[in-house]
Write a protein that holds these residues in place. Structure first.
Motif, PDB file in Angstrom:
ATOM      1  N   UNK A  16       0.834  -1.200   0.000  1.00 41.44           N
ATOM      2  CA  UNK A  16       0.000   0.000   0.000  1.00 41.44           C
ATOM      3  C   UNK A  16       0.875   1.259   0.000  1.00 41.44           C
ATOM      4  N   UNK A  17       1.958   1.245   0.780  1.00 39.10           N
ATOM      5  CA  UNK A  17       2.886   2.385   0.784  1.00 39.10           C
ATOM      6  C   UNK A  17       3.494   2.584  -0.598  1.00 39.10           C
ATOM      7  N   UNK A  18       3.887   1.493  -1.240  1.00 41.67           N
ATOM      8  CA  UNK A  18       4.470   1.581  -2.570  1.00 41.67           C
ATOM      9  C   UNK A  18       3.467   2.169  -3.562  1.00 41.67           C
ATOM     10  N   UNK A  19       2.222   1.710  -3.463  1.00 43.88           N
ATOM     11  CA  UNK A  19       1.204   2.180  -4.395  1.00 43.88           C
ATOM     12  C   UNK A  19       0.907   3.658  -4.168  1.00 43.88           C
ATOM     13  N   UNK A  20       0.780   4.063  -2.926  1.00 43.67           N
ATOM     14  CA  UNK A  20       0.496   5.466  -2.621  1.00 43.67           C
ATOM     15  C   UNK A  20       1.647   6.377  -3.039  1.00 43.67           C
ATOM     16  N   UNK A  21       2.860   5.911  -2.915  1.00 43.51           N
ATOM     17  CA  UNK A  21       4.020   6.719  -3.262  1.00 43.51           C
ATOM     18  C   UNK A  21       4.456   6.595  -4.703  1.00 43.51           C
ATOM     19  N   UNK A  22       3.712   5.856  -5.514  1.00 41.77           N
ATOM     20  CA  UNK A  22       4.091   5.623  -6.918  1.00 41.77           C
ATOM     21  C   UNK A  22       5.549   5.203  -7.040  1.00 41.77           C
ATOM     22  N   UNK A  23       5.952   4.280  -6.215  1.00 46.08           N
ATOM     23  CA  UNK A  23       7.351   3.852  -6.163  1.00 46.08           C
ATOM     24  C   UNK A  23       7.809   3.268  -7.491  1.00 46.08           C
ATOM     25  N   UNK A  24       6.919   2.590  -8.198  1.00 42.30           N
ATOM     26  CA  UNK A  24       7.321   1.929  -9.437  1.00 42.30           C
ATOM     27  C   UNK A  24       6.929   2.705 -10.680  1.00 42.30           C
ATOM     28  N   UNK A  25       6.557   3.962 -10.515  1.00 45.23           N
ATOM     29  CA  UNK A  25       6.239   4.796 -11.656  1.00 45.23           C
ATOM     30  C   UNK A  25       7.438   5.688 -11.932  1.00 45.23           C
ATOM     31  N   UNK A  26       7.961   5.592 -13.115  1.00 49.58           N
ATOM     32  CA  UNK A  26       9.133   6.387 -13.489  1.00 49.58           C
ATOM     33  C   UNK A  26       8.853   7.054 -14.818  1.00 49.58           C
ATOM     34  N   UNK A  27       9.111   8.327 -14.885  1.00 51.40           N
ATOM     35  CA  UNK A  27       8.911   9.071 -16.128  1.00 51.40           C
ATOM     36  C   UNK A  27      10.234   9.686 -16.553  1.00 51.40           C
ATOM     37  N   UNK A  28      10.386   9.833 -17.828  1.00 52.69           N
ATOM     38  CA  UNK A  28      11.580  10.495 -18.341  1.00 52.69           C
ATOM     39  C   UNK A  28      11.484  11.973 -17.998  1.00 52.69           C
ATOM     40  N   UNK A  29      12.614  12.612 -17.718  1.00 53.45           N
ATOM     41  CA  UNK A  29      12.556  14.046 -17.442  1.00 53.45           C
ATOM     42  C   UNK A  29      12.067  14.805 -18.661  1.00 53.45           C
ATOM     43  N   UNK A  30      11.334  15.915 -18.472  1.00 57.23           N
ATOM     44  CA  UNK A  30      10.797  16.640 -19.623  1.00 57.23           C
ATOM     45  C   UNK A  30      11.891  17.197 -20.531  1.00 57.23           C
ATOM     46  N   UNK A  31      12.960  17.638 -19.939  1.00 62.47           N
ATOM     47  CA  UNK A  31      14.086  18.152 -20.705  1.00 62.47           C
ATOM     48  C   UNK A  31      15.323  17.376 -20.291  1.00 62.47           C
ATOM     49  N   UNK A  32      15.905  16.600 -21.189  1.00 66.95           N
ATOM     50  CA  UNK A  32      17.042  15.756 -20.802  1.00 66.95           C
ATOM     51  C   UNK A  32      18.203  16.518 -20.177  1.00 66.95           C
ATOM     52  N   UNK A  33      18.440  17.756 -20.572  1.00 68.32           N
ATOM     53  CA  UNK A  33      19.601  18.494 -20.065  1.00 68.32           C
ATOM     54  C   UNK A  33      19.175  19.664 -19.189  1.00 68.32           C
ATOM     55  N   UNK A  34      18.046  19.507 -18.501  1.00 69.14           N
ATOM     56  CA  UNK A  34      17.557  20.608 -17.674  1.00 69.14           C
ATOM     57  C   UNK A  34      18.264  20.621 -16.315  1.00 69.14           C
ATOM     58  N   UNK A  35      17.678  21.328 -15.372  1.00 69.78           N
ATOM     59  CA  UNK A  35      18.287  21.481 -14.048  1.00 69.78           C
ATOM     60  C   UNK A  35      18.211  20.200 -13.214  1.00 69.78           C
ATOM     61  N   UNK A  36      17.747  19.134 -13.782  1.00 65.98           N
ATOM     62  CA  UNK A  36      17.640  17.878 -13.049  1.00 65.98           C
ATOM     63  C   UNK A  36      18.960  17.119 -13.023  1.00 65.98           C
ATOM     64  N   UNK A  37      20.027  17.742 -13.440  1.00 62.74           N
ATOM     65  CA  UNK A  37      21.327  17.085 -13.439  1.00 62.74           C
ATOM     66  C   UNK A  37      21.771  16.698 -12.030  1.00 62.74           C
TER      67      UNK A  37
END
Length: 131
Positions: A16-37
């Motif tokens: 339930x904790x995993x589901x609530x926290x979207x632990x297994x949901x991963x999205x690509x960053x919107x801009x590959x070279x943005x401030x997410x470095x």
């Protein structure tokens, strides 16, 4: 069964904790070279099994370790990349393809031999019946 029931309740609460926290949901960053470095990243690979043998417990053991690390690192807030898939290349798959080709040729030759033998027996029986 108290111990089993306790383990099952722990499992449900963690799931339930995993589901609530979207632990297994991963999205690509919107801009590959943005401030997410500055985000921490984790990359894991799994050595793909070749086609020249059967799957065995060792494959499951290795896969489990990779899966555990990928899941654990996600719970630690890292962006996890686990490009998973079964992919066979190189000599083992070429050897397997060659083996299949030889077996197909051998089976075809055996069938041809059986057909010729059947024809000879049929012709021989017809000749005996005519005589």
């Amino acid at each position: 069964f108290a111990r089993r029931d306790k383990l099952l309740s722990i499992e449900k609460s963690v799931q339930q904790l995993w589901q609530e926290g979207d632990v297994y949901t991963e999205s690509a960053p919107p801009e590959p070279w943005s401030d997410q470095k500055n985000e921490e990243k984790f990359f894991v690979t799994f050595p793909y099994p070749y086609m020249n043998g059967r799957l065995h417990l060792g494959h499951a053991f290795s896969l489990t370790k990779a899966e555990f690390q990928a899941r654990f690192q996600r719970t630690q807030g890292k962006r996890v990349l686990w490009p998973f898939g079964f992919h066979c290349t190189g000599m083992p798959i070429a050897a397997c393809a060659d083996k299949l080709k030889r077996e197909i040729v051998e089976m075809a030759a055996e069938r041809e031999g059986a057909k010729e033998n059947d024809c000879e027996q049929t012709n021989g029986a017809a000749a005996a019946a005519a005589a």
